[in-house]
Design a protein around this motif. Structure first.
Motif, PDB file in Angstrom:
ATOM      1  N   ARG A  36       0.859  -1.184   0.000  1.00  0.00           N
ATOM      2  CA  ARG A  36       0.000   0.000   0.000  1.00  0.00           C
ATOM      3  C   ARG A  36       0.899   1.239   0.000  1.00  0.00           C
ATOM      4  NH1 ARG A  36      -1.941  -3.997   3.428  1.00  0.00           N
ATOM      5  NH2 ARG A  36      -4.178  -4.458   3.383  1.00  0.00           N
ATOM      6  N   LEU A  37       0.368   2.315  -0.540  1.00  0.00           N
ATOM      7  CA  LEU A  37       1.133   3.556  -0.645  1.00  0.00           C
ATOM      8  C   LEU A  37       0.355   4.703  -0.012  1.00  0.00           C
ATOM      9  CD1 LEU A  37       3.457   5.337  -1.911  1.00  0.00           C
ATOM     10  CD2 LEU A  37       1.937   5.630  -3.885  1.00  0.00           C
ATOM     11  N   VAL A  38       1.021   5.492   0.790  1.00  0.00           N
ATOM     12  CA  VAL A  38       0.444   6.724   1.327  1.00  0.00           C
ATOM     13  C   VAL A  38       1.396   7.869   1.014  1.00  0.00           C
ATOM     14  CG1 VAL A  38      -0.274   7.992   3.388  1.00  0.00           C
ATOM     15  CG2 VAL A  38      -0.723   5.534   3.226  1.00  0.00           C
ATOM     16  N   LEU A  39       0.890   8.915   0.377  1.00  0.00           N
ATOM     17  CA  LEU A  39       1.677  10.136   0.197  1.00  0.00           C
ATOM     18  C   LEU A  39       1.192  11.151   1.222  1.00  0.00           C
ATOM     19  CD1 LEU A  39       1.953  10.418  -3.698  1.00  0.00           C
ATOM     20  CD2 LEU A  39       3.434   9.228  -2.059  1.00  0.00           C
ATOM     21  N   PHE A  40       2.129  11.666   1.981  1.00  0.00           N
ATOM     22  CA  PHE A  40       1.827  12.479   3.162  1.00  0.00           C
ATOM     23  C   PHE A  40       2.637  13.773   3.059  1.00  0.00           C
ATOM     24  CE2 PHE A  40       1.590  13.381   7.741  1.00  0.00           C
ATOM     25  CZ  PHE A  40       0.421  12.760   8.161  1.00  0.00           C
ATOM     26  N   PRO A  41       2.320  14.641   2.104  1.00  0.00           N
ATOM     27  CA  PRO A  41       3.121  15.858   1.959  1.00  0.00           C
ATOM     28  C   PRO A  41       3.028  16.752   3.190  1.00  0.00           C
ATOM     29  CG  PRO A  41       1.133  15.965   0.614  1.00  0.00           C
ATOM     30  CD  PRO A  41       1.218  14.570   1.130  1.00  0.00           C
ATOM     31  N   SER A  42       4.146  17.361   3.506  1.00  0.00           N
ATOM     32  CA  SER A  42       4.204  18.314   4.618  1.00  0.00           C
ATOM     33  C   SER A  42       4.616  19.650   4.018  1.00  0.00           C
ATOM     34  CB  SER A  42       5.230  17.852   5.649  1.00  0.00           C
ATOM     35  OG  SER A  42       5.443  18.856   6.611  1.00  0.00           O
ATOM     36  N   LEU A  43       3.646  20.514   3.849  1.00  0.00           N
ATOM     37  CA  LEU A  43       3.880  21.727   3.060  1.00  0.00           C
ATOM     38  C   LEU A  43       4.601  22.808   3.857  1.00  0.00           C
ATOM     39  CD1 LEU A  43       0.437  21.777   1.231  1.00  0.00           C
ATOM     40  CD2 LEU A  43       2.600  20.786   0.478  1.00  0.00           C
ATOM     41  N   ASN A  44       5.228  23.695   3.112  1.00  0.00           N
ATOM     42  CA  ASN A  44       5.920  24.879   3.644  1.00  0.00           C
ATOM     43  C   ASN A  44       7.276  24.576   4.276  1.00  0.00           C
ATOM     44  OD1 ASN A  44       3.669  26.638   2.991  1.00  0.00           O
ATOM     45  ND2 ASN A  44       2.620  25.663   4.704  1.00  0.00           N
ATOM     46  N   GLY A  45       7.765  23.371   4.162  1.00  0.00           N
ATOM     47  CA  GLY A  45       9.124  23.069   4.606  1.00  0.00           C
ATOM     48  C   GLY A  45       9.242  22.826   6.096  1.00  0.00           C
ATOM     49  N   LEU A  79      17.823  15.970  -0.705  1.00  0.00           N
ATOM     50  CA  LEU A  79      16.993  16.005  -1.907  1.00  0.00           C
ATOM     51  C   LEU A  79      16.702  17.440  -2.324  1.00  0.00           C
ATOM     52  CD1 LEU A  79      14.261  13.247  -1.373  1.00  0.00           C
ATOM     53  CD2 LEU A  79      16.570  13.054  -2.311  1.00  0.00           C
ATOM     54  N   ARG A  80      16.967  17.750  -3.561  1.00  0.00           N
ATOM     55  CA  ARG A  80      16.500  19.013  -4.120  1.00  0.00           C
ATOM     56  C   ARG A  80      15.207  18.736  -4.887  1.00  0.00           C
ATOM     57  NH1 ARG A  80      20.284  17.075  -7.464  1.00  0.00           N
ATOM     58  NH2 ARG A  80      19.632  16.797  -9.630  1.00  0.00           N
ATOM     59  N   MET A  81      14.411  19.765  -5.042  1.00  0.00           N
ATOM     60  CA  MET A  81      13.191  19.630  -5.836  1.00  0.00           C
ATOM     61  C   MET A  81      13.566  19.899  -7.284  1.00  0.00           C
ATOM     62  SD  MET A  81      10.028  18.859  -5.796  1.00  0.00           S
ATOM     63  CE  MET A  81       9.791  18.853  -4.014  1.00  0.00           C
ATOM     64  N   SER A 370      12.667  29.063   3.404  1.00  0.00           N
ATOM     65  CA  SER A 370      13.303  30.152   2.655  1.00  0.00           C
ATOM     66  C   SER A 370      12.814  30.214   1.220  1.00  0.00           C
ATOM     67  CB  SER A 370      14.812  29.938   2.645  1.00  0.00           C
ATOM     68  OG  SER A 370      15.120  28.751   1.915  1.00  0.00           O
ATOM     69  N   HIS A 371      12.038  29.258   0.810  1.00  0.00           N
ATOM     70  CA  HIS A 371      11.551  29.067  -0.566  1.00  0.00           C
ATOM     71  C   HIS A 371      12.574  28.380  -1.465  1.00  0.00           C
ATOM     72  CE1 HIS A 371       8.402  32.459   0.012  1.00  0.00           C
ATOM     73  NE2 HIS A 371       7.938  31.276   0.345  1.00  0.00           N
ATOM     74  N   ASP A 372      13.794  28.202  -0.961  1.00  0.00           N
ATOM     75  CA  ASP A 372      14.719  27.374  -1.718  1.00  0.00           C
ATOM     76  C   ASP A 372      14.217  25.936  -1.679  1.00  0.00           C
ATOM     77  OD1 ASP A 372      16.363  29.496  -2.238  1.00  0.00           O
ATOM     78  OD2 ASP A 372      17.600  29.165  -0.445  1.00  0.00           O
ATOM     79  N   ALA A 373      14.778  25.130  -2.537  1.00  0.00           N
ATOM     80  CA  ALA A 373      14.382  23.714  -2.518  1.00  0.00           C
ATOM     81  C   ALA A 373      15.614  22.859  -2.753  1.00  0.00           C
ATOM     82  CB  ALA A 373      13.304  23.456  -3.560  1.00  0.00           C
ATOM     83  N   ASN A 374      16.669  23.202  -2.046  1.00  0.00           N
ATOM     84  CA  ASN A 374      17.916  22.468  -2.218  1.00  0.00           C
ATOM     85  C   ASN A 374      18.047  21.307  -1.244  1.00  0.00           C
ATOM     86  OD1 ASN A 374      18.841  24.208  -4.260  1.00  0.00           O
ATOM     87  ND2 ASN A 374      19.375  25.722  -2.704  1.00  0.00           N
ATOM     88  N   GLU A 375      17.343  21.386  -0.120  1.00  0.00           N
ATOM     89  CA  GLU A 375      17.259  20.226   0.770  1.00  0.00           C
ATOM     90  C   GLU A 375      15.884  20.200   1.402  1.00  0.00           C
ATOM     91  OE1 GLU A 375      20.109  19.594   3.901  1.00  0.00           O
ATOM     92  OE2 GLU A 375      19.561  17.475   3.957  1.00  0.00           O
TER      93      GLU A 375
END
Lengths: 430, 541
Positions: A36-45, A79-81, A370-375
């Motif tokens: 089974r798969l669950v995607l659990f995004p945690s927004l805003n870093g 992980l970078r986006m 910071s709005h970066d997405a480098n990590e």
């Protein structure tokens, strides 16, 4: 008057049976138990110093609630986006599509959950193809916030997120199996759909322009999902035993979509949706689920000590101790889900494993405060029966690598998995 | 349509500013590539299209045809275009969510239509069955749902289904059940056909003329929100729409009752338009810190605006000018206490003229202002943004990424804090289009109440509409409303917005369709859609 028939209305052959406490009335797999798969995004870093494990292995403030399940968690660092940043990266995080700005056109590729759902539908379909729940996934019912709201999508449209756990429960479980209805005549239903296909082809033959032809193409591509609704071989039963957190909301938001978007209910809705999701996953109704709490750049109020509520996104921008409280609260929600899944797996004929043992949960942020997405913050939480090496920290290059790794875990056809490139995070595989 | 010259120039210059808060105007679904309208044509018309019914149109159609008022739907929300409309054909597609939701309804209706009461009330042959009976059933239900008689080929497909069911030994209601499923799933139900037939001879050479049944469908949905009735379809088959000159009369007969009052369907359509244009639904859930903003107050504010619109549109037969400048509003006790006006405190809503100086028209409505305020403050950005996008039809892009934090300032007033955005070149490129208009509504706080003081200082509600040729200025909200009501750009935009809603296209395209941007009543502007060539003709894409 017509009674509302629901998702399970299509699965008219399902037999009601108590879920909790059994006996199970599901078809246990004689072979490998499916994942089974669950995607659990945690927004805003996240607040990095309070999230990642410390050098001595201890877990800091945000991730500390994971301690009891530490052996089931792998932190994925570095992980970078890929191809995006800022909050508009919500559309990149699970699709891998490059998104350069809020005004960027919508991606035309499926998000990871949909790819896995299609894979499952083609091999061992579930009564419900995938389940998408949310808690204030937008500022109000019907809002459409480009770049901040739509995380999950098919190739042609954003996936609808159900924001009201009461109506979702009623649709999924409330009515139970339809009373005294004969099994649908599968061949007749297929014949009806064949008429729809033929009529679409009639229209396509009328020499339409390219923009109109695209509509017909999208319509034709949508029909397999309708075809998948035909209840050929239901494999599980799910009963309507009330879920306390859902019932606690019934008086306030039952049947009222707008009320489900009132911020006062946000924390309770998150918990109710988690419980609802756990029920659906455990009873075999679906094997793909997502939870979207708030929208990127949104201000859903997170409860913290002292009865205070902190607006999620504005608090992220000071990235200070207050934001650690916000993030810790959400980690606690993840732990709640994990606990709910730690029940015997009805799909396991041996009865020796839990639902959690056969589940992969992915936690991911779209960007940093910071709005970066480098990590970006990322974790994989799973069970002992997944082909993953859990319990430590691994390093990766991008969200694509993580998704490609997991696509292989779920047996996604390489032609589809290549949407995420070919690089995998080897450390994550068992 | 005329566009603000300077505004376009500014926007082409890399708009790098930001909207001020976490609740910008809801942003549109990314626009799709669409065929433009040739504005230079002698008689400009749009291209041939298949318009997917909106969610509300699907619901109205199935409830109407199957006489099932309690039917439940879970169709996904329709996508929103740049001015908030949910009827844009380029965005309305049938994806897996929509197809799945529709099929669930189809399955419900299959059981409903084949249930004993409906079968018993149907033709006598239903009890016995037979191919002729199946054909008769199709000619009735099929015609209503397809909004035209089925072709021979289409009928044959359903009869093949009938034969298969009959051969399996199932009774006639089983055919009704599965034929209903197919009819409801059908693209001929889901899409409004505006394909037309190729005309021959001048002036139709190269153009596609909509068929009488396509016209009937357009008329019915545009003026009643529902499919054509059986009676209407009978009249069409008898030639009622063969003469173009009669179409406007038919539109009026659908929109108005014999006593001149708007029909319930037309009233509902107009309110759908206004609700989408104004995003009225947001009042139910817009976040406010002030605990007085209770559900009761939200409901009262919404009702006030509904009654205001009812008054201007239907009782006064008002125009855009009246929408923007009428001094009358409707208050009950809750709102009298909220606004602090000296008006009768009645449990029922009663008409009240606003005190002079406290604002007029739509832009002074509490619901409008509260929706376009932040949790604790007014928002010149959001209020100005509405004027630019919805009243002037200017394509303001969404806030870019990278920066979304207010510049540092010690200003005590909201105006002062937003003025900083005009000083920063990085922010100014966009915000100069919004704040100088939004400042005109600074006499209203986050909740929409009139105020004379903000942050300890007298409110300054003066401003300018930057970018228009005349760059009109104003000193308060009433002057802003007056200025807007006189702007030809606003009249053209409103007409284009009505056209966009009625024709299911965007304002860019509808602005080219030779709509008449006069100060006509709102209802007459809707009826005026039948005066355009686009109502009758199409060109190939």
């Amino acid at each position: 008057m017509i009674k509302r028939r629901t998702f399970l209305g299509a699965a008219a052959g399902l037999v009601a049976a108590p879920f909790l406490g059994g006996p199970w009335s599901v078809t246990a797999s004689p072979g490998a138990v499916p994942l089974r798969l669950v995607l659990f995004p945690s927004l805003n870093g996240t607040r990095h110093e309070s999230f990642w494990p410390l050098a001595d292995g201890r877990l800091p403030e945000i991730s500390e609630p994971l301690l009891p399940i530490r052996e089931r968690v792998s932190f994925v660092r570095g992980l970078r986006m890929e191809g995006s940043f800022n909050h508009f990266a919500v559309r990149s995080m699970f699709t891998g599509a490059p998104i350069s700005d809020y005004a960027n056109p919508e991606p035309t590729v499926r998000s990871f959950d949909q790819i896995v759902a299609d894979t499952i539908a083609a091999t061992s379909p579930t009564p419900l193809r995938s389940l998408h729940l949310g808690a204030r996934p937008a500022p109000y019912a019907g809002a459409a916030f480009l770049g901040r709201q739509n995380i999950f999508r098919t190739a042609s449209e954003a996936v609808a997120v159900r924001a009201n756990p009461v109506t979702a429960f009623d649709d999924l479980f409330g009515g139970g199996p339809p009373a005294e209805q004969p099994l649908p005549e599968v061949s007749f239903e297929e014949s009806a759909l064949a008429i729809t296909r033929a009529e679409l082809q009639d229209l396509a033959a009328r020499g339409l322009g390219p923009s109109q032809q695209r509509k017909l193409d999208a319509h034709l591509e949508a029909l397999p999902s309708v075809d998948a609704m035909i209840p050929r071989a239901p494999t599980a039963s799910c009963d309507g035993t009330p879920i306390p957190t859902v019932e606690a909301l019934r008086g306030a938001i039952g049947g009222n979509e707008a009320a489900a978007f009132e911020d006062v209910h946000f924390p309770a809705i998150v918990d109710a949706q988690i419980d609802l999701m756990a029920r659906a996953l455990a009873c075999g109704l679906t094997r793909v689920a997502t939870l979207q709490s708030s929208w990127a750049d949104g201000d859903a109020g997170v409860p913290v000590e002292g009865g205070r509520r902190l607006p999620w996104h504005p608090t992220s921008h000071d990235s200070g101790p207050a934001y650690a409280l916000v993030q810790r609260w959400y980690v606690e929600r993840l732990v709640r889900l994990v606990g709910q899944l730690d029940v015997p797996d009805p799909l396991d004929a041996s009865g020796a494993s839990s639902v959690l043992d056969h589940t992969v949960i992915v936690w991911m942020s779209e960007c940093e405060p910071s709005h970066d997405a480098n990590e970006i913050s990322a974790m994989v939480v799973g069970g002992r029966c997944t082909p993953l090496d859990l319990g430590g920290q691994v390093s990766g290059g991008s969200n694509l690598e993580l998704l490609r790794t997991l696509a292989d875990v779920f047996g996604v056809d390489p032609a589809d998995a290549n949407q995420f490139g070919s690089t995998v995070i080897r450390e994550l595989r068992a | 349509m005329r566009r603000a010259v300077l505004a376009v120039a500014l926007l082409s210059n890399a708009c790098t500013g930001v909207v001020d808060d976490r609740f910008p105007e809801p942003e549109a679904t990314a626009p799709q590539v669409v065929a433009p309208v040739d504005c230079t044509a002698e008689r400009p018309v749009g291209t041939r299209m298949l318009r997917r019914l909106s969610r509300l149109e699907v619901e109205a159609t199935l409830r109407e045809v199957f006489q099932a008022p309690d039917l439940a739907f879970d169709l996904p929300y329709d996508p929103v275009n740049e001015v908030g409309l949910q009827t844009d054909e380029s965005l309305l597609v049938v994806g897996p969510q929509f197809a799945g939701g529709l099929h669930r309804v189809a399955m419900e209706l299959g059981l409903h239509a084949s249930s004993s009461p409906l079968i018993d009330r149907g033709a006598p042959c239903y009890a016995m069955g037979g191919e002729d009976c199946a054909r008769g059933w199709l000619s009735s239900f099929g015609r209503r749902l397809y909004r035209r008689p089925l072709s021979a080929d289409e009928t044959e497909r359903y009869l093949a289904l009938y034969r298969a069911i009959e051969a399996s030994g199932e009774p006639f209601p089983t055919f009704v059940r599965w034929a209903t499923v197919a009819l409801v799933d059908s693209p001929h139900l889901v899409y409004r056909s505006e394909l037309g037939l190729r005309g021959d001879g001048e002036p139709l050479a190269g153009r596609f003329q909509l068929t009488p049944y396509e016209l009937a469908t357009a008329l019915a949905y545009t003026y009643t929100g529902k499919p054509p009735t059986d009676l209407f379809l009978d009249r069409v088959s008898a030639g009622a729409l063969d003469d173009r000159a009669s179409v406007a009369d038919v539109a009026r007969s659908l929109a108005f009752e014999p006593d001149g009052q708007p029909s319930a369907g037309f009233r509902a359509v107009l309110f759908q338009f206004l609700d989408q244009w104004l995003r009225s639904d947001a009042i139910d859930s817009v976040g406010k810190d002030d605990p007085i903003f209770t559900p009761v107050l939200r409901q009262a504010l919404r009702r006030e605006t509904e009654l205001y619109l009812e008054d201007v549109m239907f009782m006064e037969r008002g125009s855009l000018r009246d929408l923007l400048t009428s001094r009358r509003t409707y208050l009950n006790q809750t709102l009298v206490d909220f606004y602090g006006y000296s008006a009768p405190r009645s449990a029922e809503f009663v008409p009240v003229d606003r005190p002079p100086g406290t604002g007029v028209g739509l832009l002074a409505q509490g619901s409008f202002l509260a929706i376009r305020g932040t949790r604790a403050e007014s928002s010149p950005t959001r209020r100005g943004l509405f004027v630019r996008r919805a009243l002037l039809c200017e394509p303001i892009p969404p806030a870019p990424g990278g920066v979304d934090i207010f510049p540092e300032t010690t200003a005590a007033t909201t105006r002062g804090r937003h003025a900083v955005l005009l000083d920063e070149p990085y922010c100014r490129s966009c915000h100069v289009l919004m704040e100088p208009i939004g400042f005109g509504l600074e006499a209203y706080d986050a909740l929409g109440r009139y105020r004379e003081v903000d942050g300890g200082e007298p409110v300054n509600a003066s401003g300018t509409i930057v970018g228009l040729e005349a760059e009109p200025s104003f000193s308060n909200a009433e002057e802003l409303a007056a200025v807007l009501s006189e702007l030809p750009e606003a009249r053209a935009c409103f007409e284009a917005t009505i056209g966009a809603f009625g024709f299911g296209i965007d304002t860019e395209r509808s602005g080219c369709l030779a709509l008449v941007a006069e100060d006509r009543s709102v209802v007459d502007q809707f009826i005026g859609l039948t005066e355009t060539d686009h109502f009758y003709e199409r060109v190939a894409e």
